[in-house]
Design an enzyme around this catalytic site. Structure first.
Site, PDB file in Angstrom:
ATOM      1  N   ASP A  11      -4.538   2.146  13.120  1.00  0.00           N
ATOM      2  CA  ASP A  11      -4.418   1.228  11.981  1.00  0.00           C
ATOM      3  C   ASP A  11      -2.990   0.709  11.807  1.00  0.00           C
ATOM      4  O   ASP A  11      -2.030   1.239  12.400  1.00  0.00           O
ATOM      5  CB  ASP A  11      -4.872   1.957  10.707  1.00  0.00           C
ATOM      6  N   ASP A  65     -12.371  -5.341   6.866  1.00  0.00           N
ATOM      7  CA  ASP A  65     -12.803  -4.300   5.925  1.00  0.00           C
ATOM      8  C   ASP A  65     -14.002  -4.766   5.112  1.00  0.00           C
ATOM      9  O   ASP A  65     -14.653  -3.964   4.448  1.00  0.00           O
ATOM     10  CB  ASP A  65     -11.660  -3.946   4.962  1.00  0.00           C
ATOM     11  N   ARG A  78       0.841  -1.202   0.000  1.00  0.00           N
ATOM     12  CA  ARG A  78       0.000   0.000   0.000  1.00  0.00           C
ATOM     13  C   ARG A  78       0.883   1.262   0.000  1.00  0.00           C
ATOM     14  O   ARG A  78       0.631   2.211   0.723  1.00  0.00           O
ATOM     15  CB  ARG A  78      -0.921  -0.004   1.221  1.00  0.00           C
TER      16      ARG A  78
HETATM   17  C1  GLA Z   1      -7.475   0.310   6.477  1.00  0.00           C
HETATM   18  C2  GLA Z   1      -8.662   0.141   7.408  1.00  0.00           C
HETATM   19  C3  GLA Z   1      -9.848   0.880   6.834  1.00  0.00           C
HETATM   20  C4  GLA Z   1      -9.508   2.337   6.638  1.00  0.00           C
HETATM   21  C5  GLA Z   1      -8.295   2.457   5.765  1.00  0.00           C
HETATM   22  C6  GLA Z   1      -7.833   3.904   5.671  1.00  0.00           C
HETATM   23  O1  GLA Z   1      -7.661  -0.388   5.304  1.00  0.00           O
HETATM   24  O2  GLA Z   1      -8.947  -1.208   7.597  1.00  0.00           O
HETATM   25  O3  GLA Z   1     -10.962   0.744   7.680  1.00  0.00           O
HETATM   26  O4  GLA Z   1      -9.270   2.931   7.895  1.00  0.00           O
HETATM   27  O5  GLA Z   1      -7.205   1.680   6.239  1.00  0.00           O
HETATM   28  O6  GLA Z   1      -6.732   4.042   4.876  1.00  0.00           O
END
Ligand code: GLA
Length: 735
Positions: free
Chosen positions: A489, A559, A454
């Site tokens: 996160d 997610d 990412r």
């Molecule tokens: C991750 C989290 C999501 C969101 C994104 C933001 O993927 O799991 O819920 O917060 O990052 O970049």
């Protein structure tokens, strides 16, 4: 309770359901005599430890004569609390120390029995050690501990084997602490937390494996001769395999059969290893993964391994789950408002991703209010040059050209809402001010190509200066704005595990020190801001573990909010973790209705992720109805209730579960389909109610006795329902 029967050299750990017997044998090795359903007493140790024929023999090199060991002990066949290494036992020792001889043998020296459980100094542990900061009761009176002190036969290395048994829940905690009392450094090549040897191996191992967007799918593997490993080697507990596993007798179900659950209070690389040998002994070791692990322990130093948690049930899977649920709530989570109601949350992420400004967020807040929101969370994109995922991580200051944080917070307060914000403290983009100023803060060797995930790199959290830098940046935001919640996160695995800071000879410490850095930062923040609730997250549910729960009372489960997947993910997660720890949001994914998605999200900490400006009046009414039910029932029935699984989505065409308040006055029941189902005889026997009490069912407004509902069942025969449809039913005691 823990007793020592001196003449028999036997230790008995017990509570009202479990017995665990350990025998200090003639050679001073700790043999595991029995672990299982409670026994009133244990006789005939000889019969229990009997193996095949002749005792173990050895050659005494001084006399050049052959001798037999006294007793029944046989390396590699005896069930032990800690196997030797480099001798006859090849099943896998939990502890390996590098040495010339290549042998490790820990022998009993003494033991200490005490009430309570002592905290670990370096890791989260089962004791609420933050309670000196917060006014929370700890349950020290409900747990007893024995610490065996063992000495390595040929060196001045000591090992404390700690075993704790809870009296009010069927939970055992195990770990080892190593002490180097020699005058030279020693090198640990493996430092796991526990061993459990059982005399039979006809169990099915349940593991929870997956990937991003598909966390914790249930897989059942019958144990066979050889080794089965459940592990992570990516620096976090991971999406791929969760540290929660359990063994179930082949015929076990939710209510019947022996089930033994395992978990680790740790968030990094782990390994659960089940070795079935030719004798059909089951040899379990569990703890930190030894891959790329090498730890130098200086003279006088100690090394604590994470605590391993065992949940025992002779009454099926649900009792094993309920033990874990209560243990996590009462003995792990340190957030001092944990037993209180958790607010309905609106998260901005799926509604607008990085594309927002002050006005659009204000309009979100106003519309989120209509669906019962009590806590508004601004997700990724508020800091540095973060307008996409290629830049900005590491720069934790407000992007004032994009929006006005103060106005957003004021708007929340004017609408009676709390405010929360997203951080990803352990990460950095190469396109960031922090990286430009401190390229050496990144994990990986300078000058080497580094794997991106990412578009981001991991910060070197083994380096206290890096952790301080991030703490200071976060402190400036948290001191200056009224923030009630943080979403924390962690969006990549660790690839190049090299730390410039640690330098030569210490690279085997990187993975564990990264985890210590994570806990260290969390610890500082929760002590400074005890009222801020932190929700854990790692690309969805990539760090759903007991170590994280110690600091974060809830964790973003996945997610994937689509109800088809969520049904499976929430079911499996609830086998090992309490419902209240599972972040569950309604989104506008095309599969499933808002009714079904919200009634599923009701079974976690309820929230939303969508563009609220687009909701119709009817959709608002549907969502708000579930929000109102959540407000009414969550604290009593979900947060602090007892969960029963009625049917598994992996075994049937629907998923059912029920949760009952502690006083048995209220209960919620969920029925959710996987496939379209027609009318058929369908009675669901409920659980945990008061037999004599009368309950009004919201399904048909009729009044039933608890006995009727538990023995005949809730009759849902007339239901004809499409795929991914829910029925959320409430039962309330009437007088
Ligand atoms: C991750 C989290 C999501 C969101 C994104 C933001 O993927 O799991 O819920 O917060 O990052 O970049």
């Amino acid at each position: 309770m823990i007793c020592f029967e001196k003449e028999k050299r036997m230790i008995h750990l017990r509570n009202k359901d479990i017995s665990y017997y350990i025998y200090i044998n003639e050679q001073n090795r700790l043999e595991t005599l029995y672990f299982g359903e409670k026994l009133s007493h244990l006789d005939n140790i000889g019969a229990l430890t009997k193996k095949n024929g002749s005792p173990e023999r050895y050659l005494d090199c001084k006399t050049n004569k052959e001798y037999a060991l006294e007793g029944q002990y046989k390396g590699g066949l005896s069930r032990e609390e800690i196997s030797t290494h480099g001798y006859r036992d090849k099943r896998g020792a939990p502890i390996i120390i590098k040495n010339e001889l290549g042998t490790i043998d820990f022998l009993y020296v003494s033991h200490e029995i005490y009430e309570g459980i002592r905290p670990l100094a370096t890791l989260p542990s089962a004791d609420k050690k933050l309670s000196e900061t917060y006014d929370i009761a700890n349950n020290q009176e409900n747990v007893d501990t024995i610490v065996f002190r063992l000495k390595e036969k040929d060196s001045e290395v000591y090992l404390n084997l700690s075993l704790s048994i809870y009296q009010d829940k069927n939970i055992i905690i195990k770990n080892y602490v190593l002490e180097n009392e020699s005058d030279k450094p020693i090198i640990l090549n493996r430092a796991m937390s526990m061993q459990l040897d059982l005399p039979k191996s006809d169990y099915v191992l349940y593991q929870f494996a997956g990937r991003w967007y598909q966390e914790r799918y249930e897989e059942k593997v019958p144990l066979f001769t050889g080794v089965h490993e459940v592990y992570s080697n990516v620096g976090r507990s991971s999406h791929h395999m969760n540290p929660f596993v359990f063994l179930a007798e082949k015929e076990a179900n939710f209510e019947h059969g022996e089930v033994i659950g395992f978990n680790l209070i740790y968030s990094g690389n782990f390994k659960f290893r089940a070795n079935v040998d030719y004798f059909h002994n089951l040899h379990i070791t569990y703890g930190m993964n030894e891959e790329d692990f090498e730890w130098t322990l200086g003279p006088g130093d100690r090394f604590e391994t994470p605590q391993a948690v065992i949940s025992y049930s002779s009454e099926g899977i649900d009792r094993m789950s309920q033990n874990f649920h209560r243990f996590i709530k009462e003995n792990i989570i340190t957030y001092w408002h944990d037993r209180e109601y958790k607010p309905v949350l609106f998260n901005s992420w799926e509604g607008c991703f990085f594309d927002f400004n002050t006005e659009s967020i204000i309009s979100y807040i106003q519309d989120a209010k209509k669906i019962g929101t009590e806590l508004f969370v601004l997700d990724d994109g508020w800091f540095g040059a973060r307008n996409g995922d290629t830049a900005g991580l590491g720069d934790w200051y407000i992007n004032t050209s994009k929006f006005d944080l103060k106005r957003v917070i004021d708007e929340c307060h004017e609408n009676g809402m709390k405010f929360g914000i997203w951080f990803e403290p352990e990460m950095i983009n190469a396109d960031s001010d922090l990286f430009r100023a401190h390229p050496e803060y990144v994990l990986g060797k300078g000058g080497m190509d580094l794997t991106l995930q990412r578009h981001q790199l991991a910060l070197d959290f083994t380096n206290p200066e890096v952790v301080d830098n991030i703490f200071e940046q976060m402190r400036k935001i948290l001191d200056n704005y009224e923030i009630d919640y943080i979403k924390w996160d962690h969006n990549r695995d660790i690839a190049e595990h090299y730390s410039e800071y640690l330098g030569e000879g210490r690279q085997g410490e990187v993975y564990h020190r990264m985890v210590l850095g994570y806990y260290g930062l969390l610890d500082r923040l929760v002590r400074r801001y005890p009222n801020i609730m932190i929700e854990g997250c790692a690309s969805g549910g990539g760090r759903f573990d007991m170590g994280t729960l110690y600091y974060c009372p809830q964790i973003w489960t996945s997610d994937d909010n689509d109800p088809t997947s969520r049904m499976n993910i929430q079911y499996t997660t609830s086998l090992g973790y309490p419902l209240s720890t599972m972040g569950a949001h309604v989104n506008d994914f095309k599969i499933g209705t808002y009714k079904a998605k919200s009634e599923l999200a009701f079974w976690g900490t309820y929230g939303y992720e969508m563009n609220p400006n687009k909701l119709t009046e009817q959709e608002i009414a549907t969502l708000d109805k579930t929000a109102q039910a959540y407000k009414k029932y969550h604290a009593e029935v979900i947060e602090n209730g007892t969960l029963y699984h009625i049917s598994s989505p992996f075994d049937t065409r629907y998923w059912c579960m029920q949760s009952v308040s502690t006083n048995k006055e209220k209960s919620a029941f969920l029925f959710m389909t996987k496939a379209k189902i027609l009318q058929e005889n369908r009675f669901f026997k409920l659980k945990g109610l008061d037999e004599k009490a009368r309950y009004k069912s919201s399904y048909d407004d009729l009044i039933y006795t608890g006995e009727y509902l538990m023995k005949i069942g809730l009759n849902l025969s007339e239901l004809f329902v499409n795929a991914y449809t829910t029925k959320l039913i409430f039962l309330e005691k009437v007088t």
